[in-house]
Design a protein around this motif. Structure first.
Motif, PDB file in Angstrom:
ATOM      1  N   GLY A 109       0.812  -1.209   0.000  1.00 37.48           N
ATOM      2  CA  GLY A 109       0.000   0.000   0.000  1.00 37.48           C
ATOM      3  C   GLY A 109       0.848   1.263   0.000  1.00 37.48           C
TER       4      GLY A 109
ATOM      5  N   LEU B  45       3.934   1.536  -1.124  1.00 41.27           N
ATOM      6  CA  LEU B  45       4.550   1.637  -2.448  1.00 41.27           C
ATOM      7  C   LEU B  45       3.568   2.208  -3.458  1.00 41.27           C
ATOM      8  N   GLY B  46       2.352   1.650  -3.472  1.00 44.60           N
ATOM      9  CA  GLY B  46       1.332   2.187  -4.372  1.00 44.60           C
ATOM     10  C   GLY B  46       1.022   3.638  -4.068  1.00 44.60           C
ATOM     11  N   GLY B  47       1.030   4.002  -2.788  1.00 44.61           N
ATOM     12  CA  GLY B  47       0.758   5.376  -2.396  1.00 44.61           C
ATOM     13  C   GLY B  47       1.796   6.341  -2.920  1.00 44.61           C
TER      14      GLY B  47
ATOM     15  N   CYS C 100      -6.466   6.834  -8.407  1.00 40.90           N
ATOM     16  CA  CYS C 100      -6.723   7.131  -6.991  1.00 40.90           C
ATOM     17  C   CYS C 100      -8.225   7.224  -6.720  1.00 40.90           C
TER      18      CYS C 100
ATOM     19  N   PHE D 147      -2.681  -3.465  -2.983  1.00 39.25           N
ATOM     20  CA  PHE D 147      -1.829  -2.504  -3.686  1.00 39.25           C
ATOM     21  C   PHE D 147      -2.670  -1.383  -4.288  1.00 39.25           C
TER      22      PHE D 147
ATOM     23  N   THR E 235      -5.530   0.178  -0.943  1.00 35.98           N
ATOM     24  CA  THR E 235      -4.852   0.926   0.118  1.00 35.98           C
ATOM     25  C   THR E 235      -3.828   1.891  -0.455  1.00 35.98           C
ATOM     26  N   GLY E 236      -3.270   1.543  -1.623  1.00 36.11           N
ATOM     27  CA  GLY E 236      -2.350   2.477  -2.274  1.00 36.11           C
ATOM     28  C   GLY E 236      -3.033   3.787  -2.629  1.00 36.11           C
TER      29      GLY E 236
ATOM     30  N   TYR F 277      -3.253   5.714   0.711  1.00 33.57           N
ATOM     31  CA  TYR F 277      -1.917   6.205   1.059  1.00 33.57           C
ATOM     32  C   TYR F 277      -1.494   7.316   0.100  1.00 33.57           C
ATOM     33  N   GLY F 278      -1.850   7.162  -1.172  1.00 35.03           N
ATOM     34  CA  GLY F 278      -1.476   8.166  -2.166  1.00 35.03           C
ATOM     35  C   GLY F 278      -2.070   9.528  -1.862  1.00 35.03           C
TER      36      GLY F 278
END
Length: 224
Positions: A39, A41-43, A65, A102, A105-106, A109-110
């Motif tokens: 997450g 990393l994706g963020g 997003c 990914f 949650t990414g 987080y993004g």
């Protein structure tokens, strides 16, 4: 009253279920250790993409997003696990959970990281470059640490939610804590294993909740 205690707090059944609950807890920890870094990393990818100068990078990042924050994670997991095989692509339970976390949650987080990066004054980056740092060095050494500090309570809060969301992996038959508790419940015809699983989640996550409260209080004092 005795019927209630027998239905939800039968310690003999809990004792018998402990081995499979322990096995489920280990799977939950493994899932969390996989889901949180994926997450984050994706963020980072989505946050940097959303702030890119090129619209060919910015618009897709913003769209991804928005889409994956809007799609319920349960629906996403079921689609990846049960829907993709109809196209000839079977990524399995672990693959579905990895890709799902990914993306979902990414996206969260993004948005948090993008807000953190936007909160850092542009002068910080300009001053770092004036001192001779390259753009990536200025971002990594000057801007990013300040951005993370500014949104640290939100990052911790989202991480807490990610750990709780690992319980959704039970729908794709991954034997994490909730899945094992439901298995024990189906065998014993008693809700005590579910109560035990809830207690384990509480013990596991309560320290993070307290840490979050401390961070939020510190952030409030800092703004004051």
């Amino acid at each position: 009253m005795n019927d209630f205690l027998d239905a939800f707090f039968d310690f003999d059944i809990i004792r018998q279920a402990l081995p499979i609950l322990w096995a489920g807890l280990k799977q939950t920890v493994l899932l969390s250790l996989m889901a949180v870094p994926l997450g984050v990393l994706g963020g980072f990818l989505m946050a940097f993409g959303a702030r890119a100068r090129s619209r060919w990078l910015r618009w897709p990042a913003v769209a991804v997003c928005d889409v994956f924050r809007a799609v319920p994670p349960l629906v996403l997991l079921v689609f990846l696990y049960a829907g993709l095989p109809f196209t000839g692509l079977d990524i399995g339970a672990w693959g579905a959970v990895a890709v799902g976390f990914f993306l979902n949650t990414g996206a969260y987080y993004g948005e948090i990281l993008r807000a953190g990066l936007d909160s850092v004054a542009k002068g910080q980056d300009e001053a770092a470059r004036a001192l001779g740092l390259r753009p990536w060095q200025a971002m990594l050494l000057v801007v990013l640490p300040q951005a993370v500090r500014n949104v640290l309570p939100d990052l911790v809060s989202n991480t807490l939610e990610v750990v709780k969301l690992t319980s959704l992996a039970s729908v794709v038959a991954l034997p994490e804590l909730l899945f094992q508790a439901r298995q024990a419940q189906s065998v014993t015809y008693n809700a005590s294993p579910i109560v035990a699983a809830a207690a384990i989640y509480f013990v596991l996550l309560w320290p993070v909740v307290r840490l979050l409260s401390r961070l939020e209080n510190r952030a409030v004092r800092g703004r004051g």
